[in-house]
Design an enzyme around this catalytic site. Structure first.
Site, PDB file in Angstrom:
ATOM      1  N   LYS A  18      -9.085 -14.440   1.720  1.00  0.00           N
ATOM      2  CA  LYS A  18      -7.852 -15.212   1.963  1.00  0.00           C
ATOM      3  C   LYS A  18      -8.057 -16.680   1.610  1.00  0.00           C
ATOM      4  CE  LYS A  18      -4.697 -12.323   3.373  1.00  0.00           C
ATOM      5  NZ  LYS A  18      -3.314 -12.328   2.934  1.00  0.00           N
ATOM      6  N   ARG A  78       3.088  -4.226  14.939  1.00  0.00           N
ATOM      7  CA  ARG A  78       1.712  -4.568  14.566  1.00  0.00           C
ATOM      8  C   ARG A  78       0.933  -3.298  14.257  1.00  0.00           C
ATOM      9  NH1 ARG A  78      -1.812  -8.098  12.388  1.00  0.00           N
ATOM     10  NH2 ARG A  78      -2.962  -9.356  13.909  1.00  0.00           N
ATOM     11  N   THR A 135      -4.293 -17.314   6.373  1.00  0.00           N
ATOM     12  CA  THR A 135      -4.580 -16.906   7.751  1.00  0.00           C
ATOM     13  C   THR A 135      -5.565 -17.839   8.460  1.00  0.00           C
ATOM     14  OG1 THR A 135      -5.793 -15.226   9.021  1.00  0.00           O
ATOM     15  CG2 THR A 135      -6.249 -15.282   6.698  1.00  0.00           C
ATOM     16  N   GLN A 172       4.348  -5.155   9.090  1.00  0.00           N
ATOM     17  CA  GLN A 172       4.970  -5.899  10.199  1.00  0.00           C
ATOM     18  C   GLN A 172       5.786  -7.099   9.689  1.00  0.00           C
ATOM     19  OE1 GLN A 172       3.153  -7.557  14.182  1.00  0.00           O
ATOM     20  NE2 GLN A 172       2.654  -9.013  12.583  1.00  0.00           N
ATOM     21  N   ASP A 173       5.109  -8.027   9.019  1.00  0.00           N
ATOM     22  CA  ASP A 173       5.785  -9.270   8.611  1.00  0.00           C
ATOM     23  C   ASP A 173       6.851  -8.995   7.559  1.00  0.00           C
ATOM     24  OD1 ASP A 173       3.861 -10.305  10.224  1.00  0.00           O
ATOM     25  OD2 ASP A 173       3.030 -11.694   8.756  1.00  0.00           O
ATOM     26  N   GLU A 191      -7.995 -16.882   9.990  1.00  0.00           N
ATOM     27  CA  GLU A 191      -9.357 -16.347   9.804  1.00  0.00           C
ATOM     28  C   GLU A 191     -10.135 -17.169   8.787  1.00  0.00           C
ATOM     29  OE1 GLU A 191     -11.053 -13.390  10.995  1.00  0.00           O
ATOM     30  OE2 GLU A 191      -9.550 -13.240  12.574  1.00  0.00           O
ATOM     31  N   ASP A 212       1.581  -1.829  -6.993  1.00  0.00           N
ATOM     32  CA  ASP A 212       0.361  -2.041  -6.219  1.00  0.00           C
ATOM     33  C   ASP A 212      -0.235  -3.355  -6.696  1.00  0.00           C
ATOM     34  OD1 ASP A 212      -2.529  -1.872  -5.514  1.00  0.00           O
ATOM     35  OD2 ASP A 212      -1.977   0.129  -4.840  1.00  0.00           O
ATOM     36  N   GLN A 227      -5.058  -6.239   2.092  1.00  0.00           N
ATOM     37  CA  GLN A 227      -5.967  -5.432   2.917  1.00  0.00           C
ATOM     38  C   GLN A 227      -6.233  -6.356   4.105  1.00  0.00           C
ATOM     39  OE1 GLN A 227      -7.987  -3.926   5.173  1.00  0.00           O
ATOM     40  NE2 GLN A 227      -9.616  -5.154   4.275  1.00  0.00           N
ATOM     41  N   HIS A 276      -0.181 -13.093  14.816  1.00  0.00           N
ATOM     42  CA  HIS A 276       1.165 -12.836  15.328  1.00  0.00           C
ATOM     43  C   HIS A 276       1.364 -11.331  15.416  1.00  0.00           C
ATOM     44  CE1 HIS A 276       1.157 -13.809  11.044  1.00  0.00           C
ATOM     45  NE2 HIS A 276       2.036 -12.828  10.909  1.00  0.00           N
ATOM     46  N   TYR A 318     -12.779 -10.538   4.644  1.00  0.00           N
ATOM     47  CA  TYR A 318     -11.320 -10.743   4.712  1.00  0.00           C
ATOM     48  C   TYR A 318     -10.979 -12.242   4.694  1.00  0.00           C
ATOM     49  CZ  TYR A 318      -6.664 -11.210   6.789  1.00  0.00           C
ATOM     50  OH  TYR A 318      -5.359 -11.588   7.038  1.00  0.00           O
TER      51      TYR A 318
HETATM   52  P1  NAP Z   1       0.519  -5.152   7.681  1.00  0.00           P
HETATM   53  O1  NAP Z   1       1.538  -4.786   8.697  1.00  0.00           O
HETATM   54  O2  NAP Z   1      -0.789  -4.440   7.726  1.00  0.00           O
HETATM   55  O3  NAP Z   1       1.152  -4.974   6.241  1.00  0.00           O
HETATM   56  C1  NAP Z   1       0.361  -5.023   5.085  1.00  0.00           C
HETATM   57  C2  NAP Z   1       1.223  -4.653   3.913  1.00  0.00           C
HETATM   58  O4  NAP Z   1       0.448  -4.752   2.704  1.00  0.00           O
HETATM   59  C3  NAP Z   1       1.779  -3.219   3.958  1.00  0.00           C
HETATM   60  O5  NAP Z   1       3.116  -3.244   3.547  1.00  0.00           O
HETATM   61  C4  NAP Z   1       0.918  -2.492   2.919  1.00  0.00           C
HETATM   62  O6  NAP Z   1       1.597  -1.433   2.291  1.00  0.00           O
HETATM   63  C5  NAP Z   1       0.719  -3.612   1.914  1.00  0.00           C
HETATM   64  N1  NAP Z   1      -0.401  -3.376   1.001  1.00  0.00           N
HETATM   65  C6  NAP Z   1      -1.702  -3.193   1.327  1.00  0.00           C
HETATM   66  N2  NAP Z   1      -2.430  -3.028   0.212  1.00  0.00           N
HETATM   67  C7  NAP Z   1      -1.575  -3.118  -0.846  1.00  0.00           C
HETATM   68  C8  NAP Z   1      -1.724  -3.029  -2.251  1.00  0.00           C
HETATM   69  N3  NAP Z   1      -2.907  -2.792  -2.815  1.00  0.00           N
HETATM   70  N4  NAP Z   1      -0.628  -3.170  -3.038  1.00  0.00           N
HETATM   71  C9  NAP Z   1       0.592  -3.381  -2.491  1.00  0.00           C
HETATM   72  N5  NAP Z   1       0.797  -3.441  -1.144  1.00  0.00           N
HETATM   73  C10 NAP Z   1      -0.275  -3.321  -0.343  1.00  0.00           C
HETATM   74  O7  NAP Z   1       0.182  -6.722   7.749  1.00  0.00           O
HETATM   75  P2  NAP Z   1       1.001  -7.920   8.426  1.00  0.00           P
HETATM   76  O8  NAP Z   1       0.484  -8.110   9.806  1.00  0.00           O
HETATM   77  O9  NAP Z   1       2.451  -7.721   8.196  1.00  0.00           O
HETATM   78  O10 NAP Z   1       0.469  -9.152   7.575  1.00  0.00           O
HETATM   79  C11 NAP Z   1       1.190  -9.622   6.440  1.00  0.00           C
HETATM   80  C12 NAP Z   1       0.326 -10.632   5.691  1.00  0.00           C
HETATM   81  O11 NAP Z   1       0.061 -11.752   6.530  1.00  0.00           O
HETATM   82  C13 NAP Z   1      -1.026 -10.132   5.242  1.00  0.00           C
HETATM   83  O12 NAP Z   1      -1.327 -10.691   3.991  1.00  0.00           O
HETATM   84  C14 NAP Z   1      -1.996 -10.664   6.288  1.00  0.00           C
HETATM   85  O13 NAP Z   1      -3.296 -10.838   5.761  1.00  0.00           O
HETATM   86  C15 NAP Z   1      -1.330 -11.990   6.605  1.00  0.00           C
HETATM   87  N6  NAP Z   1      -1.588 -12.490   7.954  1.00  0.00           N
HETATM   88  C16 NAP Z   1      -1.272 -11.744   9.033  1.00  0.00           C
HETATM   89  C17 NAP Z   1      -1.490 -12.239  10.305  1.00  0.00           C
HETATM   90  C18 NAP Z   1      -1.131 -11.446  11.536  1.00  0.00           C
HETATM   91  O14 NAP Z   1      -1.551 -11.847  12.624  1.00  0.00           O
HETATM   92  N7  NAP Z   1      -0.345 -10.402  11.416  1.00  0.00           N
HETATM   93  C19 NAP Z   1      -2.033 -13.521  10.464  1.00  0.00           C
HETATM   94  C20 NAP Z   1      -2.305 -14.276   9.327  1.00  0.00           C
HETATM   95  C21 NAP Z   1      -2.064 -13.763   8.069  1.00  0.00           C
HETATM   96  P3  NAP Z   1       1.435   0.122   2.763  1.00  0.00           P
HETATM   97  O15 NAP Z   1       2.514   0.340   3.787  1.00  0.00           O
HETATM   98  O16 NAP Z   1       1.663   0.876   1.495  1.00  0.00           O
HETATM   99  O17 NAP Z   1       0.055   0.280   3.316  1.00  0.00           O
END
Ligand code: NAP
Length: 333
Positions: free
Chosen positions: A149, A179, A122, A12-13, A124, A55, A80, A174, A145
């Site tokens: 973080k 999402r 985050t 997403q982000d 969290e 990775d 993750q 967000h 998790y």
């Molecule tokens: P997301 O949509 O689940 O995206 C996660 C990304 O991480 C995907 O591109 C995934 O790739 C990649 N990934 C997972 N494991 C990996 C690995 N071992 N090596 C390389 N890439 C890997 O998450 P998001 O909502 O965009 O969140 C982005 C970041 O912000 C995360 O770190 C999350 O913890 C943090 N965050 C999010 C929120 C929120 O509300 N969204 C709030 C606070 C912080 P694949 O496509 O290959 O699976």
């Protein structure tokens, strides 16, 4: 031309940030684990991005990615991200979320220490503080998790003390049409779309009273970029300052669905549509989280643009469209 490397670009982000940086004239590099064409969110920009396979658990792949991209800015968004999975796979969660970031920081320090690094921290990390959270609020995570973080966030501070320009954006929840489908908001909007199109399966959820500060991902990636442009590396809390319960989210979804669908296709009540299922009640459940983003507003001029009803409307519309497309049905409104 400034060069940015985004880990997690397929998420997403990552996809919103890539679009934003391209608009700003950046050369964007993305770390991916599989063919970028498989990410729906990258479809429109895939030809404008340089991709490198890697990775976060594989140091050699990160070194190669970094050398190829040779970035001015790194956005470490890969993780993750799912709390229940972090209980099932805590060691893997740490390997990716902490180990991966440690590998990246060492590469940056050894190869190009003037690179600016953004770490996706985050809310969290705060756990159940029961108060509005700022950069000064102590961390007390309640899940593997959140703990992973927090460890990565502390690592950022340690490397910052050694001279790297590295910071953690403490982002509250967000959301968007992009999402992950396992997350509660998207689970709800997808279920609503399926109901409208004839699937009367009850939606099973955990605690409906749990509250979150939900904002729009497209707004939040702008804060990530702004943090790295600041004179000094500093952590910032990013959120809207308003929290809503899962029940509020469900109510708002029904309001939005009623605007665009026939009344008989919309659940009359939340009870008709949703069932509370104890298997979805979480260990270490966080009850309420709300952000105090006044420092980001003051220093970075950052403000969220999309409010709660607009966010829900956007997600409902997108899921109605994609479920219709998947079912090959005609528009119902
Ligand atoms: P997301 O949509 O689940 O995206 C996660 C990304 O991480 C995907 O591109 C995934 O790739 C990649 N990934 C997972 N494991 C990996 C690995 N071992 N090596 C390389 N890439 C890997 O998450 P998001 O909502 O965009 O969140 C982005 C970041 O912000 C995360 O770190 C999350 O913890 C943090 N965050 C999010 C929120 C929120 O509300 N969204 C709030 C606070 C912080 P694949 O496509 O290959 O699976």
């Amino acid at each position: 031309m400034r060069r940015a490397l985004i880990t997690g670009i397929s998420g997403q982000d990552g996809s919103y940030l890539a679009e934003y940086l391209l608009d700003l004239g950046y050369e964007v590099w993305g770390l991916v684990r599989r063919e970028p064409e498989t990410s729906r969110w990258l479809e429109k920009i895939v030809h404008r991005i340089e991709f490198v396979y890697g990775d976060l658990r594989d140091e050699e792949s990160l070194k190669v990615a970094f050398q190829k991209a040779w970035p001015d800015e790194v956005y470490n968004l890969a993780a993750q991200v799912f709390v229940p999975t972090s209980w099932e796979c805590p060691a893997e969660t740490f390997d990716i979320n902490v180990g991966g970031f440690a590998r990246l920081l060492q590469i940056v320090e050894r190869q190009k220490p003037d690179t600016r690094v953004y770490q996706a921290s985050t809310s969290e990390m705060f756990g159940n503080v029961g108060a509005i959270c700022s950069e000064r609020t102590p961390f007390s995570p309640t899940s593997p998790y959140g703990t992973s973080k927090m460890a990565a966030h502390r690592l950022a501070a340690v490397y910052r003390n050694r001279g790297l320009f590295v910071l953690g954006g403490i982002l509250f929840n967000h959301e968007s049409p992009r999402r992950g489908p396992e997350m509660v908001t998207r689970k709800i909007t997808r279920a609503a779309a399926r109901w409208v199109l004839g699937d009367r399966t009850k939606l099973k959820l955990g605690n409906l009273q749990s509250r979150r500060d939900w904002g729009f991902a497209g707004d939040y990636v702008k804060a990530m970029h702004a943090m790295l442009q600041h004179d000094t590396p500093k952590d910032y809390v990013i959120g809207t300052g308003v929290s809503h319960s899962v029940q509020d989210f469900l109510r708002q979804v029904l309001i939005e669905v009623k605007k665009v669908c026939h009344e008989e296709d919309v659940p009359r009540t939340i009870e008709e549509w949703v069932e509370v299922d104890s298997q979805f009640l979480r260990t270490g459940e966080i009850h309420d989280l709300r952000a105090d983003s006044s420092a980001a507003q003051k220093d970075l001029g950052w403000q969220p643009k999309v409010d709660f009803p607009q966010l829900v409307e956007m997600m409902v519309e997108a899921d109605l469209a994609s479920v219709r497309e998947a079912l090959g049905t005609k528009a119902v409104s």
